[in-house]
Structures are given as C-alpha cells and as structure tokens.
Design an enzyme around this catalytic site. Structure first.
Site, PDB file in Angstrom:
ATOM      1  N   ASP A 275       0.862  -1.169   0.000  1.00 27.89           N
ATOM      2  CA  ASP A 275       0.000   0.000   0.000  1.00 27.89           C
ATOM      3  C   ASP A 275       0.909   1.233   0.000  1.00 27.89           C
ATOM      4  O   ASP A 275       2.108   1.153   0.299  1.00 27.89           O
ATOM      5  CB  ASP A 275      -0.957   0.004   1.202  1.00 27.89           C
ATOM      6  CG  ASP A 275      -2.169   0.910   0.946  1.00 27.89           C
ATOM      7  OD1 ASP A 275      -2.124   1.746   0.021  1.00 27.89           O
ATOM      8  OD2 ASP A 275      -3.169   0.794   1.688  1.00 27.89           O
TER       9      ASP A 275
HETATM   10  C1  BGC Z   1      -5.138   3.219   0.065  1.00 28.33           C
HETATM   11  C2  BGC Z   1      -5.215   2.212  -1.062  1.00 28.33           C
HETATM   12  C3  BGC Z   1      -5.019   2.899  -2.386  1.00 28.33           C
HETATM   13  C4  BGC Z   1      -3.702   3.639  -2.369  1.00 28.33           C
HETATM   14  C5  BGC Z   1      -3.380   4.355  -3.665  1.00 28.33           C
HETATM   15  C6  BGC Z   1      -3.898   4.072  -0.043  1.00 28.33           C
HETATM   16  O1  BGC Z   1      -3.940   5.128   0.861  1.00 28.33           O
HETATM   17  O2  BGC Z   1      -5.159   2.550   1.301  1.00 28.33           O
HETATM   18  O3  BGC Z   1      -6.452   1.545  -1.039  1.00 28.33           O
HETATM   19  O4  BGC Z   1      -5.081   1.963  -3.415  1.00 28.33           O
HETATM   20  O5  BGC Z   1      -3.728   4.593  -1.330  1.00 28.33           O
HETATM   21  O6  BGC Z   1      -4.177   5.460  -3.832  1.00 28.33           O
END
Ligand code: BGC
Length: 749
Positions: A275
C-alpha cells in the site's frame, strides 16, 4: 538502460518475448505458463532493469522531479516499462467504485461511479459484481490504465469503519465471491486488478501504526478466507498488502501472510505490491515476500531502489530473490494479457451512457428495504402531495471519500473540503449529480413533489403535515483515513426525522450511509430504505424503487446494531490517543496540516472468526436489522426442503413468489455444527420470480465454511457428526430447517 525501441509502435519484442507471444493462438493464452514466460524475460534483463520494476512512482508527488518520467498520468502509480523487452509501463489507478481521480490534477476528467461496495454486496448477485468490474476495467483501459487498485475485501469487523462502504460486508463467503467476481470483471479487459488490503486493515483510526492481533485459526476462518475465495475465483494479478501490523509485523513485511499463507498454502503466482506509504524496510520486506514498493515518495525512503541494490550486493538479499520479485510481477502482467494487448496510445472514447446503466442496475439491486409498515411503499398513486426533505436530495446523492472517490459523469454539485483530520489532505464531501427529487418528479409526473432542505426541523415538520407522504433523506459521510466516531446520524438528523415522523406517520426515511447507523426513530416511521452511497445514478435508482418500477431485492451484507454497545467495540480503538496527538500537532503548528505522530497501539480482535452476525449469535444479541435482511414488495415462501449430507451439505427447496409483483429473493443457507459455534452462511441463491411462480433451488455449501481451521494439522477439518441446516431469509431466521450428518474430512490449506 537501453531505450532503442522506446518510441517504436507497435511494441518491439525481443526474441524470447516474440517467440512466446506469436507462436500461441490467442484462445490458448489462458493455458500459457505465464511463470515460464516471465522467467524467460527475467533471464534477459539487466540488474538495473529488474530494480526498475520493483518500485514505483507516486505521480502527484513525483511529477517534475529529477529522474521522474515525463509521461506519467497523475493518478496513483507509475512503474516505467522496459520497451526493448516489450514490458509495458504499469499505470495504476484506484478503482474500487470506478476509475478514481482523487488528486484532481486531471480536471474535467470524469468516470462512471458505481454505488458503494456494500451496495454491490447487498445485491448478493455475483453478476452485478462482475459487470461492475468489467465496466471499470473498460473505462480504465480507455484512460490508459493497466493496473487497477480494486478488489477491497477487508471484512467489516466494526460498523463505524471509515472504509466499510468500499468493501463487501462482514461475511467471508459473500465478500470473497463478490470480490472474486469484481476482479474477474476488471481483468476481462486485459488489465491487472489487485485484491486489497492484505490483511486486517479493519479500521482507519491509526491504520498506519496499529497492530491487529488475532489468533491464526480465527484469522484463517474469517478475513483470510475471504481473500482466499476471492483469489481462487478472480485470480488477481496482484495482492496489495495493508498499512497496519498483523500480530507484530507490518503487513508488508509479514512473512506469515506474504510467504507462508499466500505462496506456500495458496500457491499464489502474481505479485505483492505495498500500500502507498506502507513499506518500512528493505531486507525484511524483501525477504518476507514483498515484491514491489508502491507510491515510493510516500515512504520514508525508497526502500526497493538503491538500498535494495546494496542489500543484494552485500548478499543480505539473494539476487535470486530479486529475480523472483520480477518474475511474479511479470507473471501477473502476462497472465492478464498485457503484453499482447498494449494500452492505446491516446485516451479512447467511452460510452458513458451505457456504463451509467451498469451503475444504475447495481444501485437498484443493492438498495435494501428495511421497513415497510402497511405497505407504505411503493408510493401509492393516491399520494398527490409528496415532500422530499433533506440530504441535498434536490441536487444529488452522497459518495464516500478517499482514494476510491470517482469524479463522476455529470460533475459534483456539492464538494466540501475538510477543515482537519487525517483525510483532510485528500478527501472532500462529494455528491454525485443524480437528484432523487428530480428523478422522483420524472417518475411520478402526476404528483406535486416539493423539497425542503431539512435544516429547520420545525419547517420540515410543517411541510410534512401538509403532505400525503414525507420522504426524509438522511446522510452519513464516511471516508478512508478516518472512522465514524459513533453510529449516530450527524448534524441532528435524528431530531429532524423525529419531528417529521411526529407530524406525519406516513414518513419514509432513505438512508445514504457508509454502513450501519443507529435509528432511534425506527418504530416511528413508516418505511426505511438503505440506499448506501448509491453511485452516479443513485437518484434514479431510489426513485424507481420508491415508485415501484423496481421491486427492492437487496439484503444487508452487514449487521445493523440496535445500540452502539452491541458490536465487539463501541468505538474506534485508539481514537482518544489519536485525537490528542492531532490536537498537539495542530497546536504546535497551526495550519500545518495533519501529521500527528502516533505510537503503535494494539487492536485485539476478541471476536476472532465470529465476525458480524456470528458475534450476535455467540453473545445472544438481537440487532436492529440482521445480516441478510431485506424486504420486497412481494412475498416469498419456501417449502419441500431436502438435505443431503456426506462430504458437504446440499439442499434443495422450492421458492414461490406468493405475491402480486415480480421480484427477486435471496434464500440463504446457514449451517451450524454440534460444537455450539454460531451458524455460518454456507451458500445462497438470488432467484427472480414472476407472481405465482415456483422454482426449485439447489445450493451446495462451500466446504471450508463447514470446517474449522486446525493450526496443529495445518488445514481445514470438518468434524464428523450432526449439523443443523437452515434456509433463512436472514441470519438467525429458520424458515426451513433440518439436520444432516457430515462424514468429516480434512482439507488442505
Ligand atoms: C489506500 C489504497 C489505495 C492507495 C493508492 C492508499 O492510501 O489505502 O487503497 O489503493 O492509497 O491510492
């Protein structure tokens, strides 16, 4: 780096890639051993090229910086490809509910917004999930994205979790099946979908620091089972590991999750991406099974860049491990046909009208009728004066906030920035331009339908008194990065509903919420509809349900508590600590944003695998509305149950539409063993029936739902003996029931 073919179109392939790509008939693509093809490519790559693939840019923070590519689309991620080998650039976008555009750098760029994941789950219809995914994938490809950050399947352990709306509810079988289908839909466009967030990112408060604690068997039987089922069904090219720690180790450097479970037990072949801002080390993460660092600018340093090169040089990370990381990335890419189906050179036209119908159908299938006293709904022709109250129903429907935010076709009639809090930098309270009021006026042209905004309960009550029927729209905004602090409808909306209901008993409440809310007024209103965040055609969907054009058929994928004390935790763990840290940061740095440093804290999942309805049964609690619950404008009866035991449970029974309207029902199979553990949803079927029609339905239980995880035996075990089998309309209902005997069996992980 060799860039001789950088500008060549179509992509030039090297001998290995070319051989593999051209000697195979297209239809045999699925059978190709993607790992072997990936291996052949890895063998041709330089160390530098390999390293290039294992960490990616976060375009909003990287654009224009030295060394950053110039062709980035300002969305979630960008990993430059290797043209000389035909390896495409990976362009990543969030896509839980549509192609997201949270960063606002592509002004005017819109996409089709599906309803919340909870609405899709509430349809109990795998086809709805597939079609939603397929639509998103189609738009993504036209916008030149080939990796979608979709497939959110974290189980709802807490009704106040800020991201519940993105996910698929509290049951591992339902969530797993629906996520798998959504992923299959996305990937039918020859692009990659992730599944996320692996694992136990079950609350947003402190998500970057918290340590989720649970025992292995409980985890295997709940959250991991949802992932496992979804991966088997959808085969996502990539798995995104979560921010939080799980049993002491960060999810993105957690060997148990990333290697023991995912690789050894599930034989997963694609890649693990982190993530965004979820990486904390180089060696530990690489050795635990992380294959790619995403959104590198958000980490403290670029762990999988220079530091990984050094770790390999000094032997702390074997060179073979880098090969494996790249092989897995390429396996996910090849399996999904990205090499043979390159991205278009320029954005392609999108049929937004057609896609809007996909969003509308999903909303219509997912809206849940929770109460309908004396058949108040559908709106009678005799209801000539209708007042619509509150919820900005005159202009649109609410959406959830965060990285899943879609800037929908039609624009955002309301967009309110946040003043503070962890979501303030990237989330805004946003409405889609789909007015329930206007849609209702169009559906019921003979009625006089007016609107009052609900800011003054007394004025709303007076308007309700003068009307034949009052429809109050109540909203609860939820967002990624923070949880609801409680389950009370915000902004005094309970008082508004009470006031309206007191002046007109023919009051309908339409909820646009990110999950369950408390309803102290439930006994006083005539009807309640849970519309979730209904997406960019939500207004039309709500109007068509209110007027009876569509017969409601959604079923709750999540339990609605009667009071805050019923769920395992009444409020987010760490909330007070978090708020104190935020306040201290704000005081020290007024106007400086929200960068509170919070110490890690544990969250103990004491309910174990008894998530959601199972917790209620274990504790003998009666919720306000149970999991699986939902009414219809017709009635269904069940009969003639036959049950077969043995290896698993198979049931057959008749479902009859005993009412006067066509409609869809969702009979549910629950099974309970002699060990006293709560009943579990082992299968269901959505059945559409004409008035008077009867259909024989057969459901076979997913065997792992009948089993317990044995950590000692390292596998699933179905205990031999008697099992109670129920066909119900919701968890806890036993419209039909019988006993059967299971022979008992062991199953591999
Ligand atoms: C979120 C993810 C997301 C990623 C990219 C993160 O803060 O938890 O679900 O895909 O950001 O935007």
């Amino acid at each position: 780096m060799k860039t001789a073919h950088l500008l060549a179109r179509p992509v030039m392939l090297t001998t290995a890639a070319l051989l593999i790509a051209t000697t195979l008939p297209a239809q045999a693509e699925q059978q190709v051993n993607a790992a072997a093809r990936a291996d052949a490519l890895v063998k041709e790559m330089t160390r530098e090229e390999k390293l290039q693939l294992v960490h990616g840019f976060f375009p909003p923070m990287a654009t224009g910086k030295p060394g950053a590519p110039t062709d980035m689309i300002p969305s979630a991620g960008h990993i430059p490809g290797i043209p000389r080998l035909g390896i495409p650039t990976l362009r990543e976008s969030d896509a839980s509910l549509g192609v997201a555009n949270q960063v606002e750098q592509r002004k005017g760029d819109v996409a089709t917004a599906l309803p919340a994941g909870l609405a899709t789950a509430a349809s109990f219809d795998p086809t709805i999930a597939y079609q939603g995914g397929a639509m998103i994938g189609l738009e993504a490809r036209a916008k030149r994205f080939n990796v979608l950050l979709a497939g959110g399947v974290n189980l709802t352990r807490d009704p106040w979790n800020g991201r519940n709306f993105e996910y698929l509810g509290e049951d591992p079988l339902l969530a797993g099946v629906m996520a798998g289908e959504a992923i299959r839909g996305v990937q039918s466009n020859h692009i990659v979908s992730t599944i996320k967030h692996f694992a136990l990112n079950a609350q947003e408060t402190g998500r970057m620091v918290l340590n989720a604690r649970i025992d292995e068997a409980a985890l295997r039987e709940s959250d991991l089972l949802a992932f496992q089922i979804a991966i088997e069904r959808g085969n996502p090219g990539s798995v995104m590991c979560a921010y939080n720690k799980v049993n002491g180790d960060w999810a993105c450097e957690n060997k148990f999750l990333l290697t023991d479970v995912l690789r050894r037990d599930w034989n997963y072949k694609g890649w693990v991406m982190s993530d965004w801002g979820g990486v904390h080390s180089t060696e530990k993460a690489a050795l635990a099974g992380l294959d790619q660092e995403s959104g590198q600018e958000l980490d403290k340093q670029i762990y999988f860049g220079e530091p990984l090169a050094k770790a390999i040089e000094k032997g702390a990370v074997p060179a073979a491990r880098l090969d494996e990381m790249v092989r897995r990335i390429l396996t996910g890419v090849i399996e999904n046909g990205l090499l043979e189906n390159p991205m278009p050179d320029a954005p392609q036209p999108i049929n937004y009208d057609r896609n809007a119908l996909v969003a509308q159908k999903a909303a219509e299938a997912g809206i849940v009728l929770l109460k309908n006293k004396d058949s108040l709904l559908p709106l009678a022709k005799a209801a000539k004066r209708v007042v619509v109250i509150g919820g900005h129903a005159d202009v649109g429907v609410l959406s959830g906030g965060g990285s899943s935010q879609v800037r929908s076709v039609g624009g955002a009639p309301i967009e309110i920035p946040l003043k503070s809090g962890p979501a303030a930098s990237f989330a805004r309270v946003t409405y889609h331009a789909s007015s329930p009021l206007k849609a209702l006026q169009a559906e019921a042209p003979d009625a006089e339908i007016t609107y009052v905004d609900g800011s003054n309960p007394a004025a709303a009550a007076a308007a309700a008194k003068a009307a034949d029927i009052a429809i109050v729209f109540a909203t609860q905004w939820q967002t990624e990065a923070q949880d609801a602090e409680n389950l009370v409808l915000p902004d005094n909306q309970d008082a508004l509903i009470e006031a309206v209901a007191a002046s007109n008993a023919r009051t309908v409440v339409v909820l646009e919420t990110g999950g369950p809310v408390l309803m102290p007024w439930a006994d006083k209103v005539g009807a309640i509809l849970e519309a979730w965040y209904p997406g960019q055609r939500g207004g039309e969907a709500i109007a068509r349900i209110l007027t009876g054009k569509i017969n409601p058929s959604g079923r709750l994928p999540i339990t609605f508590p009667r009071e805050a004390a019923q769920p395992p935790r009444p409020e987010p763990v760490g909330l007070a600590q978090f708020k104190a840290a935020e306040a201290a940061t704000a005081a020290a740095n007024p106007g400086g944003g929200s960068n509170a440093e919070v110490q890690s804290f544990p969250v103990d999942y004491v309910e174990g695998s008894n998530v959601g309805y199972r917790w209620y049964e274990a504790k003998g609690l009666k919720p306000l509305f149970p999991f699986g619950y939902g009414l219809s404008y017709t009635q269904f009866t069940y009969g003639n149950l036959e049950v077969k035991g043995g290896d698993t449970v198979t049931v057959s029974f008749d479902v009859t539409n005993a009412g006067k309207r066509s409609g869809a029902d969702v009979p549910q199979l629950y099974v309970k063993g002699a060990d006293g553990k709560p009943a579990r949803l082992a299968g269901w079927q959505r059945v559409g029936l004409q008035p008077g029609e009867t259909r024989r339905v057969t459901i076979t239980a997913e065997p792992r739902i009948l089993a317990n995880w044995s950590t000692d035996a390292h596998g699933w075990q179905i205990t031999p003996g008697r099992y109670q089998v129920t066909i119900g309309r919701f968890a806890g209902d036993s419209t039909l029931s019988a006993d059967t005997t299971l022979s008992g069996r062991q199953m591999k992980p």
